[in-house]
Design a protein around this motif. Structure first.
Motif, PDB file in Angstrom:
ATOM      1  N   THR A  52      11.091  -5.495  -0.107  1.00  0.00           N
ATOM      2  CA  THR A  52      11.089  -5.843   0.947  1.00  0.00           C
ATOM      3  C   THR A  52      11.396  -7.276   1.177  1.00  0.00           C
ATOM      4  OG1 THR A  52      10.061  -5.733   3.310  1.00  0.00           O
ATOM      5  CG2 THR A  52       8.852  -6.205   1.304  1.00  0.00           C
ATOM      6  N   SER A  53      11.648  -7.816   2.456  1.00  0.00           N
ATOM      7  CA  SER A  53      11.878  -9.406   2.702  1.00  0.00           C
ATOM      8  C   SER A  53      10.414 -10.198   2.800  1.00  0.00           C
ATOM      9  CB  SER A  53      12.818  -9.476   3.772  1.00  0.00           C
ATOM     10  OG  SER A  53      12.401  -8.628   4.894  1.00  0.00           O
ATOM     11  N   SER A  54       9.273  -9.128   3.170  1.00  0.00           N
ATOM     12  CA  SER A  54       8.211  -9.655   3.594  1.00  0.00           C
ATOM     13  C   SER A  54       7.377 -10.079   2.441  1.00  0.00           C
ATOM     14  CB  SER A  54       7.315  -8.623   4.230  1.00  0.00           C
ATOM     15  OG  SER A  54       5.897  -9.262   4.447  1.00  0.00           O
ATOM     16  N   ALA A  86       4.514 -11.595   3.165  1.00  0.00           N
ATOM     17  CA  ALA A  86       3.110 -12.004   3.813  1.00  0.00           C
ATOM     18  C   ALA A  86       1.930 -11.376   2.952  1.00  0.00           C
ATOM     19  CB  ALA A  86       3.286 -11.048   5.195  1.00  0.00           C
ATOM     20  N   GLU A  87       0.985 -12.095   2.941  1.00  0.00           N
ATOM     21  CA  GLU A  87      -0.184 -11.523   2.046  1.00  0.00           C
ATOM     22  C   GLU A  87      -0.893 -10.302   2.598  1.00  0.00           C
ATOM     23  OE1 GLU A  87      -4.487 -13.203   1.126  1.00  0.00           O
ATOM     24  OE2 GLU A  87      -3.139 -14.338   0.599  1.00  0.00           O
ATOM     25  N   GLU A  88      -0.861  -9.853   3.904  1.00  0.00           N
ATOM     26  CA  GLU A  88      -1.270  -8.769   4.514  1.00  0.00           C
ATOM     27  C   GLU A  88      -0.436  -7.674   3.782  1.00  0.00           C
ATOM     28  OE1 GLU A  88      -1.722  -6.775   8.861  1.00  0.00           O
ATOM     29  OE2 GLU A  88      -1.879  -9.104   8.537  1.00  0.00           O
ATOM     30  N   ASP A  89       0.909  -7.838   3.834  1.00  0.00           N
ATOM     31  CA  ASP A  89       1.606  -6.731   3.528  1.00  0.00           C
ATOM     32  C   ASP A  89       1.585  -6.474   2.177  1.00  0.00           C
ATOM     33  OD1 ASP A  89       2.772  -6.321   6.072  1.00  0.00           O
ATOM     34  OD2 ASP A  89       4.512  -7.881   5.563  1.00  0.00           O
ATOM     35  N   ILE A  90       1.400  -7.228   1.427  1.00  0.00           N
ATOM     36  CA  ILE A  90       1.154  -7.035  -0.278  1.00  0.00           C
ATOM     37  C   ILE A  90      -0.096  -6.361  -0.487  1.00  0.00           C
ATOM     38  CG2 ILE A  90       0.718  -8.096  -2.375  1.00  0.00           C
ATOM     39  CD1 ILE A  90       2.688 -10.572  -1.357  1.00  0.00           C
ATOM     40  N   LEU A  91      -1.197  -6.806   0.162  1.00  0.00           N
ATOM     41  CA  LEU A  91      -2.497  -6.326  -0.084  1.00  0.00           C
ATOM     42  C   LEU A  91      -2.566  -4.778   0.678  1.00  0.00           C
ATOM     43  CD1 LEU A  91      -5.046  -9.227   1.113  1.00  0.00           C
ATOM     44  CD2 LEU A  91      -4.413  -8.041  -1.264  1.00  0.00           C
ATOM     45  N   GLU A  92      -1.868  -4.742   1.974  1.00  0.00           N
ATOM     46  CA  GLU A  92      -1.747  -3.181   2.250  1.00  0.00           C
ATOM     47  C   GLU A  92      -1.131  -2.139   1.540  1.00  0.00           C
ATOM     48  OE1 GLU A  92      -1.080  -2.361   6.517  1.00  0.00           O
ATOM     49  OE2 GLU A  92      -1.954  -4.468   6.976  1.00  0.00           O
ATOM     50  N   SER A  93      -0.104  -2.647   0.938  1.00  0.00           N
ATOM     51  CA  SER A  93       0.946  -2.050   0.114  1.00  0.00           C
ATOM     52  C   SER A  93      -0.061  -1.479  -1.169  1.00  0.00           C
ATOM     53  CB  SER A  93       2.204  -2.673  -0.259  1.00  0.00           C
ATOM     54  OG  SER A  93       2.882  -2.825   0.859  1.00  0.00           O
ATOM     55  N   TYR A  94      -0.532  -2.188  -1.679  1.00  0.00           N
ATOM     56  CA  TYR A  94      -1.384  -1.866  -3.004  1.00  0.00           C
ATOM     57  C   TYR A  94      -2.498  -0.988  -2.685  1.00  0.00           C
ATOM     58  CZ  TYR A  94       1.468  -4.648  -6.268  1.00  0.00           C
ATOM     59  OH  TYR A  94       2.532  -5.328  -6.948  1.00  0.00           O
ATOM     60  N   ASP A  95      -3.137  -1.289  -1.366  1.00  0.00           N
ATOM     61  CA  ASP A  95      -4.261  -0.638  -0.737  1.00  0.00           C
ATOM     62  C   ASP A  95      -3.796   0.693  -0.691  1.00  0.00           C
ATOM     63  OD1 ASP A  95      -6.143  -2.778  -0.789  1.00  0.00           O
ATOM     64  OD2 ASP A  95      -5.944  -2.990   1.312  1.00  0.00           O
ATOM     65  N   PHE A  96      -2.585   1.121  -0.494  1.00  0.00           N
ATOM     66  CA  PHE A  96      -1.921   2.145  -0.276  1.00  0.00           C
ATOM     67  C   PHE A  96      -1.407   2.849  -1.512  1.00  0.00           C
ATOM     68  CE2 PHE A  96      -1.646   0.850   4.347  1.00  0.00           C
ATOM     69  CZ  PHE A  96      -2.814   1.632   4.823  1.00  0.00           C
ATOM     70  N   HIS A  97      -1.502   2.228  -2.540  1.00  0.00           N
ATOM     71  CA  HIS A  97      -1.190   2.462  -3.970  1.00  0.00           C
ATOM     72  C   HIS A  97       0.388   2.570  -4.391  1.00  0.00           C
ATOM     73  CE1 HIS A  97      -5.225   4.166  -4.494  1.00  0.00           C
ATOM     74  NE2 HIS A  97      -5.059   4.642  -3.375  1.00  0.00           N
ATOM     75  N   ALA A  98       0.911   1.601  -3.790  1.00  0.00           N
ATOM     76  CA  ALA A  98       2.392   0.997  -4.235  1.00  0.00           C
ATOM     77  C   ALA A  98       1.995   0.632  -5.707  1.00  0.00           C
ATOM     78  CB  ALA A  98       2.603   0.048  -3.400  1.00  0.00           C
ATOM     79  N   ASN A  99       3.337   1.005  -6.634  1.00  0.00           N
ATOM     80  CA  ASN A  99       3.250   0.895  -7.840  1.00  0.00           C
ATOM     81  C   ASN A  99       3.671  -0.577  -8.150  1.00  0.00           C
ATOM     82  OD1 ASN A  99       3.920   3.797  -7.655  1.00  0.00           O
ATOM     83  ND2 ASN A  99       2.658   3.747  -9.251  1.00  0.00           N
ATOM     84  N   ALA A 100       4.481  -1.325  -7.359  1.00  0.00           N
ATOM     85  CA  ALA A 100       4.908  -2.648  -7.410  1.00  0.00           C
ATOM     86  C   ALA A 100       5.309  -3.166  -5.996  1.00  0.00           C
ATOM     87  CB  ALA A 100       6.023  -2.844  -8.347  1.00  0.00           C
ATOM     88  N   TYR A 101       5.197  -4.440  -5.828  1.00  0.00           N
ATOM     89  CA  TYR A 101       5.595  -5.002  -4.783  1.00  0.00           C
ATOM     90  C   TYR A 101       6.749  -6.262  -5.049  1.00  0.00           C
ATOM     91  CZ  TYR A 101       5.310  -6.875   0.096  1.00  0.00           C
ATOM     92  OH  TYR A 101       5.608  -7.292   1.325  1.00  0.00           O
ATOM     93  N   LEU A 102       7.833  -6.272  -4.609  1.00  0.00           N
ATOM     94  CA  LEU A 102       8.776  -7.199  -4.902  1.00  0.00           C
ATOM     95  C   LEU A 102       9.414  -7.690  -3.560  1.00  0.00           C
ATOM     96  CD1 LEU A 102      10.555  -5.272  -7.942  1.00  0.00           C
ATOM     97  CD2 LEU A 102       9.096  -7.148  -7.994  1.00  0.00           C
ATOM     98  N   THR A 103       9.599  -8.878  -3.514  1.00  0.00           N
ATOM     99  CA  THR A 103      10.275  -9.673  -2.343  1.00  0.00           C
ATOM    100  C   THR A 103      11.855  -9.720  -2.618  1.00  0.00           C
ATOM    101  OG1 THR A 103       8.191 -10.850  -1.994  1.00  0.00           O
ATOM    102  CG2 THR A 103      10.219 -11.354  -0.776  1.00  0.00           C
ATOM    103  N   LYS A 104      12.630  -9.298  -1.758  1.00  0.00           N
ATOM    104  CA  LYS A 104      13.873  -9.466  -1.828  1.00  0.00           C
ATOM    105  C   LYS A 104      14.324 -11.059  -1.882  1.00  0.00           C
ATOM    106  CE  LYS A 104      15.082  -5.514   1.047  1.00  0.00           C
ATOM    107  NZ  LYS A 104      15.456  -5.007   2.161  1.00  0.00           N
ATOM    108  N   PRO A 105      15.028 -11.294  -2.782  1.00  0.00           N
ATOM    109  CA  PRO A 105      15.493 -12.900  -2.822  1.00  0.00           C
ATOM    110  C   PRO A 105      16.629 -12.727  -1.563  1.00  0.00           C
ATOM    111  CG  PRO A 105      15.623 -12.143  -4.813  1.00  0.00           C
ATOM    112  CD  PRO A 105      15.351 -10.780  -4.144  1.00  0.00           C
ATOM    113  N   VAL A 106      16.887 -14.069  -0.948  1.00  0.00           N
ATOM    114  CA  VAL A 106      17.839 -14.105  -0.087  1.00  0.00           C
ATOM    115  C   VAL A 106      19.042 -14.285  -0.390  1.00  0.00           C
ATOM    116  CG1 VAL A 106      16.170 -15.011   1.422  1.00  0.00           C
ATOM    117  CG2 VAL A 106      17.418 -16.749   0.244  1.00  0.00           C
ATOM    118  N   ASP A 107      19.451 -14.746  -1.944  1.00  0.00           N
ATOM    119  CA  ASP A 107      20.797 -15.032  -2.250  1.00  0.00           C
ATOM    120  C   ASP A 107      21.221 -13.711  -3.028  1.00  0.00           C
ATOM    121  OD1 ASP A 107      20.633 -15.985  -5.657  1.00  0.00           O
ATOM    122  OD2 ASP A 107      18.781 -16.436  -4.143  1.00  0.00           O
ATOM    123  N   PHE A 108      22.680 -13.576  -2.960  1.00  0.00           N
ATOM    124  CA  PHE A 108      23.147 -12.560  -3.717  1.00  0.00           C
ATOM    125  C   PHE A 108      22.864 -12.200  -5.158  1.00  0.00           C
ATOM    126  CE2 PHE A 108      26.889 -10.928  -6.081  1.00  0.00           C
ATOM    127  CZ  PHE A 108      26.880  -9.598  -5.634  1.00  0.00           C
TER     128      PHE A 108
END
Length: 147
Positions: A98-100, A102-124
Motif C-alpha cells: 500500500t501507499s500508506s 501511517a503507523e496506525e495502518d501498520i499496527l492495525e494490519s499486524y493486529d489483523f494478522h497480516a503476514n507482511a506490510y510493505l509501503t509502495k515506493p513512488v518511483d517506477f
C-alpha cells in the motif's frame, strides 16, 4: 531458480490503481517464478474471488494475496479481517502492499494478522524492485501451507 517441474503459484492482487496493477504484472512477468497473477479492483471482488463466487467460481484459491489498503467499497483492512477470520482462507499469506506509511495502518494490519506490510515506493524502479523481492521471498524462499 524454480525447478521446471514446479507448479505455478497463484497470486491474487487486490488493487484499484490501474498503474500499480500494470507495474505488478510487469514485475511478475519478468520474474523467475512460474505464477498466475489474478487481479481484482476492490475488496468486494477480492472476497468473491477468494470464496469462488459468481464469475470467480472456476478460479483457484490463491497461494498468496497482495492487498492494497485503500480501495473503494470494502477496503483492505476489512478484507484482511474477513480472510483471517475465515477458517478456509486464514492460512493464505497476506502481504499488505500500500501507499500508506501511517503507523496506525501498520499496527492495525499486524493486529489483523497480516503476514507482511510493505509501503509502495513512488518511483517506477523502486516499485518493480519491491514486487521482485515479494516474488523472490514469498514464492521461492517461504514454505507455503498445503491446500
Amino acid at each position: 531458480m524454480t525447478p521446471p517441474e514446479s507448479e505455478p503459484i497463484d497470486v491474487l492482487l487486490a488493487e484499484d490503481n490501474p498503474g500499480d496493477v500494470r507495474l505488478t504484472e510487469k514485475a511478475f512477468e519478468e520474474g523467475s517464478v512460474l505464477n498466475n497473477l489474478y487481479t481484482v479492483p476492490d475488496g468486494i471482488e477480492a472476497m468473491k474471488f477468494l470464496r469462488q463466487e459468481g464469475d470467480y467460481a472456476d478460479r483457484p484459491r490463491p497461494d498468496l494475496i497482495l492487498l492494497d489498503l485503500n480501495m473503494p467499497g470494502k477496503d483492505g483492512k476489512e478484507v484482511l479481517r474477513d480472510v483471517k477470520a475465515d477458517p478456509e482462507l486464514r492460512r493464505i499469506p497476506v502481504v499488505i502492499l500500500t501507499s500508506s506509511a501511517a503507523e496506525e495502518d501498520i499496527l492495525e494490519s499486524y493486529d489483523f494478522h497480516a503476514n507482511a506490510y510493505l509501503t509502495k515506493p513512488v518511483d517506477f524502479e523502486g516499485f518493480l524492485e519491491v514486487v521482485e523481492r515479494i516474488e523472490d521471498f514469498w514464492l521461492t524462499v517461504v514454505k507455503m501451507p498445503p491446500e
